[in-house]
Design an enzyme around this catalytic site. Structure first.
Site, PDB file in Angstrom:
ATOM      1  N   CYS A   1       0.836  -1.203   0.000  1.00  0.00           N
ATOM      2  CA  CYS A   1       0.000   0.000   0.000  1.00  0.00           C
ATOM      3  C   CYS A   1       0.868   1.249   0.000  1.00  0.00           C
ATOM      4  O   CYS A   1       1.497   1.577   1.008  1.00  0.00           O
ATOM      5  CB  CYS A   1      -0.924  -0.056   1.230  1.00  0.00           C
ATOM      6  SG  CYS A   1      -1.828   1.454   1.540  1.00  0.00           S
TER       7      CYS A   1
ATOM      8  N   CYS B   1      -0.039   3.968   2.465  1.00  0.00           N
ATOM      9  CA  CYS B   1       0.279   3.655   3.862  1.00  0.00           C
ATOM     10  C   CYS B   1       1.769   3.852   4.125  1.00  0.00           C
ATOM     11  O   CYS B   1       2.156   4.434   5.123  1.00  0.00           O
ATOM     12  CB  CYS B   1      -0.061   2.203   4.193  1.00  0.00           C
ATOM     13  SG  CYS B   1      -1.706   1.702   3.688  1.00  0.00           S
ATOM     14  N   ASP B   2       2.610   3.339   3.238  1.00  0.00           N
ATOM     15  CA  ASP B   2       4.038   3.225   3.551  1.00  0.00           C
ATOM     16  C   ASP B   2       4.956   4.009   2.615  1.00  0.00           C
ATOM     17  O   ASP B   2       6.182   3.986   2.793  1.00  0.00           O
ATOM     18  CB  ASP B   2       4.442   1.731   3.523  1.00  0.00           C
ATOM     19  CG  ASP B   2       3.638   0.924   4.539  1.00  0.00           C
ATOM     20  OD1 ASP B   2       3.364   1.476   5.617  1.00  0.00           O
ATOM     21  OD2 ASP B   2       3.277  -0.231   4.259  1.00  0.00           O
TER      22      ASP B   2
HETATM   23  C1  LIG Z   1       0.404  -4.587   5.545  1.00  0.00           C
HETATM   24  C2  LIG Z   1      -0.680  -3.552   5.527  1.00  0.00           C
HETATM   25  C3  LIG Z   1      -0.399  -2.287   5.993  1.00  0.00           C
HETATM   26  C4  LIG Z   1      -1.399  -1.320   6.001  1.00  0.00           C
HETATM   27  N1  LIG Z   1      -1.085  -0.079   6.479  1.00  0.00           N
HETATM   28  C5  LIG Z   1      -2.035   0.868   6.564  1.00  0.00           C
HETATM   29  C6  LIG Z   1      -1.748   2.155   7.090  1.00  0.00           C
HETATM   30  O1  LIG Z   1      -0.608   2.443   7.487  1.00  0.00           O
HETATM   31  N2  LIG Z   1      -2.766   3.046   7.149  1.00  0.00           N
HETATM   32  C7  LIG Z   1      -4.028   2.776   6.708  1.00  0.00           C
HETATM   33  O2  LIG Z   1      -4.916   3.636   6.812  1.00  0.00           O
HETATM   34  N3  LIG Z   1      -4.330   1.569   6.181  1.00  0.00           N
HETATM   35  C8  LIG Z   1      -3.376   0.615   6.097  1.00  0.00           C
HETATM   36  N4  LIG Z   1      -3.665  -0.610   5.536  1.00  0.00           N
HETATM   37  C9  LIG Z   1      -5.019  -0.834   4.993  1.00  0.00           C
HETATM   38  C10 LIG Z   1      -6.001  -1.127   6.136  1.00  0.00           C
HETATM   39  O3  LIG Z   1      -5.483  -2.152   6.963  1.00  0.00           O
HETATM   40  C11 LIG Z   1      -7.359  -1.533   5.570  1.00  0.00           C
HETATM   41  O4  LIG Z   1      -7.824  -0.507   4.715  1.00  0.00           O
HETATM   42  C12 LIG Z   1      -8.377  -1.747   6.686  1.00  0.00           C
HETATM   43  O5  LIG Z   1      -7.924  -2.702   7.611  1.00  0.00           O
HETATM   44  C13 LIG Z   1      -9.724  -2.207   6.114  1.00  0.00           C
HETATM   45  O6  LIG Z   1     -10.586  -2.454   7.173  1.00  0.00           O
HETATM   46  P1  LIG Z   1     -11.867  -3.399   6.992  1.00  0.00           P
HETATM   47  O7  LIG Z   1     -12.502  -3.445   8.342  1.00  0.00           O
HETATM   48  O8  LIG Z   1     -12.664  -2.957   5.848  1.00  0.00           O
HETATM   49  O9  LIG Z   1     -11.301  -4.843   6.584  1.00  0.00           O
HETATM   50  P2  LIG Z   1     -10.193  -5.794   7.217  1.00  0.00           P
HETATM   51  O10 LIG Z   1      -9.212  -5.033   8.009  1.00  0.00           O
HETATM   52  O11 LIG Z   1      -9.700  -6.627   6.109  1.00  0.00           O
HETATM   53  O12 LIG Z   1     -11.013  -6.714   8.248  1.00  0.00           O
HETATM   54  C14 LIG Z   1     -11.915  -7.693   7.813  1.00  0.00           C
HETATM   55  C15 LIG Z   1     -12.090  -8.743   8.900  1.00  0.00           C
HETATM   56  O13 LIG Z   1     -13.115  -9.655   8.512  1.00  0.00           O
HETATM   57  C16 LIG Z   1     -12.730 -10.965   8.864  1.00  0.00           C
HETATM   58  N5  LIG Z   1     -13.449 -11.905   7.991  1.00  0.00           N
HETATM   59  C17 LIG Z   1     -13.289 -12.078   6.655  1.00  0.00           C
HETATM   60  N6  LIG Z   1     -14.141 -12.994   6.186  1.00  0.00           N
HETATM   61  C18 LIG Z   1     -14.866 -13.414   7.250  1.00  0.00           C
HETATM   62  C19 LIG Z   1     -15.906 -14.377   7.400  1.00  0.00           C
HETATM   63  N7  LIG Z   1     -16.391 -15.064   6.350  1.00  0.00           N
HETATM   64  N8  LIG Z   1     -16.436 -14.581   8.639  1.00  0.00           N
HETATM   65  C20 LIG Z   1     -15.940 -13.887   9.710  1.00  0.00           C
HETATM   66  N9  LIG Z   1     -14.950 -12.979   9.622  1.00  0.00           N
HETATM   67  C21 LIG Z   1     -14.427 -12.729   8.409  1.00  0.00           C
HETATM   68  C22 LIG Z   1     -11.228 -10.976   8.659  1.00  0.00           C
HETATM   69  O14 LIG Z   1     -10.608 -12.012   9.415  1.00  0.00           O
HETATM   70  C23 LIG Z   1     -10.845  -9.577   9.146  1.00  0.00           C
HETATM   71  O15 LIG Z   1     -10.530  -9.574  10.529  1.00  0.00           O
HETATM   72  C24 LIG Z   1      -2.698  -1.603   5.518  1.00  0.00           C
HETATM   73  C25 LIG Z   1      -2.989  -2.896   5.037  1.00  0.00           C
HETATM   74  C26 LIG Z   1      -2.003  -3.867   5.039  1.00  0.00           C
HETATM   75  C27 LIG Z   1      -2.315  -5.251   4.545  1.00  0.00           C
END
Ligand SMILES: Cc1cc2nc3c(=O)[nH]c(=O)nc-3n(C[C@H](O)[C@H](O)[C@H](O)COP(=O)(O)OP(=O)(O)OC[C@H]3O[C@@H](n4cnc5c(N)ncnc54)[C@H](O)[C@@H]3O)c2cc1C
Length: 308
Positions: free
Chosen positions: A136, A139-140
């Protein structure tokens, strides 16, 4: 008499799901979150350092997720560990079958299951993940101010990442395995015009080399390209396979919903990275969770008890 059906079931306890839980509890809804990982807090737990969440510069991703989860617990959200396998609506209620056979129900669902980043699956990619290899740029990218970065990919996210990094880095290599890019022509033209972006077409990355951190990219035709940071931007896969029968996703698998989270289905909302949007970050996921919870509360208030 059985127990009263909970108001809201949230699938996924990443930033979107946890924020939805906090807002829904504050709107006095009964809320259950189902999460497949043990005490999971979503993708952000994999980030060593988060520098763009307002008020908390430099916080560790794991710690940020723990703080979100602790806040939701304090508000009275109840958590169930399990993987949602099938969702359907029956007699005015939403039902969710977990992979282990348990069936949960609720008056409304917020689906916040996030995405998975596609990987190159080449030597060095896992070894140096977070140590020079990233997924990303927003992010980084700032870690590579005045340094050399490479972006791997040929779609919109790759070209947009290269353009973003061009404003930060000394030089950006945009590496694509084909001649033609899938990205929008207008952004590609912009990238071609940037002085500090070098585009390498028909270039297949075969290995990432380094010692303590990534230091160079090797290509299939045996070139060694020294770089400081590598951004693998080859797309994300929304975790929406289980929604296929509900027909709420677009051609790329993202839930079709605007910032209200509302979908074409009554009582079904999409929030966070899993919905159609332009910027996938913690702050936009949290904002989605807040919006979807408030809208769900409003919609539920309008729904008569007879319907549930
Ligand atoms: C390495 C990395 C670094 C990042 N750094 C940054 C940063 O510095 N700043 C920033 O703003 N963003 C950053 N991001 C992006 C950020 O993490 C995401 O945009 C954010 O986490 C999205 O949130 P979300 O709740 O939509 O989904 P997610 O964080 O993906 O959470 C979804 C959750 O749903 C669960 N899940 C999935 N399917 C199922 C199912 N069928 N049943 C039950 N549970 C389920 C998963 O286990 C997960 O815990 C980074 C991402 C990565 C991978």
């Amino acid at each position: 008499m059985g127990e009263k059906t909970p108001d809201l079931l949230i699938i996924g306890s990443g930033p979107a799901g946890l924020t939805a839980g906090i807002y829904a509890r504050r709107a006095n809804l009964t809320v259950q979150i189902v999460e497949k990982e043990y005490r999971g807090t979503g993708q952000i737990a994999d980030s060593g350092r988060v520098d763009n969440y307002p008020g908390l510069p430099g916080i560790g991703g794991y710690e940020l997720g723990e703080q979100f989860r602790g806040h939701a617990e304090k508000c009275g959200v109840s958590f169930t560990e399990g993987e949602a396998g099938k969702l359907w609506r029956e007699e005015g209620k939403w039902k969710c079958r977990l992979e282990d056979g348990r069936v949960l129900e609720a008056r409304a669902i917020i689906y916040a299951a996030g995405t998975v980043h596609r990987q190159l699956r080449i030597p060095g990619e896992q070894q140096f993940f977070g140590k020079g290899v990233h997924v990303c740029a927003w992010c980084d990218g700032a870690f590579y101010k005045d340094r050399v970065a490479a972006v791997i990919g040929g779609g919109d996210s790759a070209v947009d990442a290269a353009l973003y990094l061009a404003g930060i880095c000394k030089k950006v290599l945009l590496i694509h395995r084909r001649e033609d890019f899938r990205a929008a022509k207008s952004s590609l033209l912009q990238a071609e015009a940037e002085e500090n972006i070098e585009i390498l077409r028909n270039t297949v990355v075969s290995k990432i080399e380094g010692t303590h951190k990534a230091e160079a990219i090797w290509t299939q035709d045996n070139r060694r390209l020294p770089v400081d940071g590598i951004f693998v931007e080859i797309g994300q896969i929304p975790r929406t396979e289980i929604l296929r029968e509900l027909a709420v996703t677009d051609e790329n698998g993202y839930i079709q919903a605007d910032e209200t989270g509302r979908t074409a289905l009554k009582g079904f909302y999409g929030a966070g990275d899993v919905r159609t949007k332009s910027l996938r970050q913690v702050i936009t996921a949290a904002a989605d969770g807040a919006n979807a919870a408030v809208l769900a509360a409003e919609d539920l208030r309008r729904t008569t008890e007879k319907e549930v």
